[in-house]
Design an enzyme around this catalytic site. Structure first.
Site, mmCIF file in Angstrom:
data_model
loop_
_atom_site.group_PDB
_atom_site.id
_atom_site.type_symbol
_atom_site.label_atom_id
_atom_site.label_comp_id
_atom_site.label_asym_id
_atom_site.label_seq_id
_atom_site.Cartn_x
_atom_site.Cartn_y
_atom_site.Cartn_z
ATOM 1 N N HIS A 126 85.835 1.940 37.621
ATOM 2 C CA HIS A 126 86.121 1.984 39.066
ATOM 3 C C HIS A 126 87.529 2.551 39.261
ATOM 4 C CE1 HIS A 126 86.969 0.647 43.144
ATOM 5 N NE2 HIS A 126 85.668 0.548 43.310
ATOM 6 N N GLY A 181 87.940 1.945 50.811
ATOM 7 C CA GLY A 181 88.663 0.929 51.573
ATOM 8 C C GLY A 181 89.559 1.503 52.666
ATOM 9 N N GLY A 221 82.017 -1.643 48.946
ATOM 10 C CA GLY A 221 82.977 -2.734 48.866
ATOM 11 C C GLY A 221 82.933 -3.574 50.129
ATOM 12 N N GLY A 222 83.815 -3.248 51.076
ATOM 13 C CA GLY A 222 84.024 -4.055 52.281
ATOM 14 C C GLY A 222 82.753 -4.482 53.006
ATOM 15 N N GLU A 227 82.833 8.191 43.888
ATOM 16 C CA GLU A 227 83.677 7.488 44.855
ATOM 17 C C GLU A 227 85.008 8.225 45.009
ATOM 18 O OE1 GLU A 227 82.349 3.115 45.144
ATOM 19 O OE2 GLU A 227 83.901 3.237 43.640
ATOM 20 N N SER A 275 83.879 3.567 51.858
ATOM 21 C CA SER A 275 83.722 3.216 53.261
ATOM 22 C C SER A 275 82.303 3.436 53.784
ATOM 23 C CB SER A 275 84.750 3.974 54.117
ATOM 24 O OG SER A 275 86.067 3.628 53.696
ATOM 25 N N GLU A 280 89.901 1.719 41.049
ATOM 26 C CA GLU A 280 90.982 0.710 41.059
ATOM 27 C C GLU A 280 91.371 0.330 39.640
ATOM 28 O OE1 GLU A 280 89.031 -2.009 43.710
ATOM 29 O OE2 GLU A 280 89.315 -0.595 45.346
ATOM 30 N N ASN A 338 80.032 -4.261 45.593
ATOM 31 C CA ASN A 338 81.138 -4.570 44.683
ATOM 32 C C ASN A 338 82.090 -5.496 45.434
ATOM 33 O OD1 ASN A 338 83.361 -4.576 42.998
ATOM 34 N ND2 ASN A 338 83.962 -2.457 43.455
ATOM 35 N N TRP A 339 82.076 -6.759 45.043
ATOM 36 C CA TRP A 339 82.863 -7.746 45.797
ATOM 37 C C TRP A 339 84.311 -7.785 45.359
ATOM 38 C CZ3 TRP A 339 78.597 -12.139 45.611
ATOM 39 C CH2 TRP A 339 77.522 -11.732 46.406
ATOM 40 N N LYS A 340 84.661 -7.018 44.351
ATOM 41 C CA LYS A 340 86.056 -6.935 43.890
ATOM 42 C C LYS A 340 86.638 -8.332 43.664
ATOM 43 C CE LYS A 340 86.398 -2.629 46.384
ATOM 44 N NZ LYS A 340 87.238 -1.567 46.866
HETATM 45 C C1 PEP Z 1 84.183 0.294 46.253
HETATM 46 O O1 PEP Z 1 84.759 -0.741 46.035
HETATM 47 O O2 PEP Z 1 83.589 0.811 45.318
HETATM 48 C C2 PEP Z 1 84.204 0.855 47.611
HETATM 49 C C3 PEP Z 1 83.612 1.987 47.818
HETATM 50 O O3 PEP Z 1 84.863 0.137 48.594
HETATM 51 P P1 PEP Z 1 84.697 0.335 50.199
HETATM 52 O O4 PEP Z 1 83.229 0.365 50.481
HETATM 53 O O5 PEP Z 1 85.377 -0.875 50.785
HETATM 54 O O6 PEP Z 1 85.368 1.619 50.556
#
Ligand code: PEP
Length: 253
Positions: A98, A176, A237-238, A170, A216, A100, A12-14
């Protein structure tokens, strides 16, 4: 991981990456995972890069996802994107609900449910995100929150349609933040989700359901997470923003 369920690793590149950056990433990624067949690989770029990424991943083993969509076919909804537009851009999956989006854009179990219904009606495969905040976990409300999100998000979804849904667990406190749920903590909630889906549907649907963990996930911790019986993939994500670490995630042991 379970032998019956194909693992699904999604990035997920957000709100990151222009089309040029996204195409560069996905090209590098596709070279290093060219022979992977036993796991599904999904990238979710921002809307503005979907078309360019679609072209770059054509004839590869990478599938395209969007990060959000609206539940209405079309019309006066400035700034929104419809399911048809996502299909037109080559999407197979769409991430829905999500944390966010729930936290910053007012999404609720009700809007999540409307979006999931619309995605399924149009032939997109939803990745429905659920997860508790730290305050909810510490208040002993984990079961209650997860059950509410599952029941609300999946309201009036048939068993046949449910077979097309992926759920991403999640925990909000792990996204993050560098704080990953331990494999045991994650698996416990995945088992809870599978149990809930079993009670809403049946054993067949529950056993076939793929549940990703997100929060993470890194190349360092992915294998321990994936070793757990109810963890069927990762939503990342990251660590999905760099080709080497994304490839390492896909190549978990
Ligand atoms: C996400 O965006 O769904 C996520 C889990 O981010 P990260 O891996 O950066 O914690």
């Amino acid at each position: 991981m379970h032998p019956k369920r194909k693992p699904i690793i999604a990035g997920n590149w957000k709100m990151n990456m222009t089309a040029v950056d996204a195409v560069d990433l996905v090209r590098k990624l596709s070279y290093s995972i060219v022979n992977v067949k036993d796991r599904e690989i999904v990238v979710a770029p921002p809307f503005t890069s979907l078309a360019a990424v679609e072209e770059a991943i054509r004839d590869t083993n990478i599938a395209l996802a969007a990060q959000n969509m609206h539940w209405v076919d079309k019309g006066a909804f400035t700034g929104e994107i419809s399911a048809d537009m996502l299909l037109d851009s080559g999407c197979k999956y769409v991430i829905i609900g999500h944390s966010e989006r729930r936290q910053f854009f007012g999404e609720t179990d009700e809007t999540v449910n409307k979006k999931i219904k619309q995605a399924l009606k149009k032939g997109l495969l939803p990745i429905m995100c659920v997860g508790e905040t730290l305050a909810e976990r510490e208040a002993g409300k984990l079961d209650e929150i997860i059950s509410r999100q599952i029941t609300g998000g999946l309201k009036e979804i048939s068993a046949d349609d449910m077979k097309k849904v992926v759920i991403a667990y999640e925990p909000v406190w792990a996204i993050g933040t560098g704080k990953t749920a331990t494999p045991e903590q994650a698996n416990e909630v995945h088992a809870l989700i599978r149990g809930k889906v079993k009670s809403l549907y049946n054993a067949d649907v529950a056993e076939g359901l793929r549940i990703q963990y997100g929060g993470s996930v890194t190349p360092e911790n992915v294998s321990q997470l994936m070793a757990k019986p109810d963890i069927d993939g990762a939503l990342v994500g990251g660590a999905s923003l760099k080709p080497d670490s994304f490839a390492a995630l896909v190549n978990f042991k």
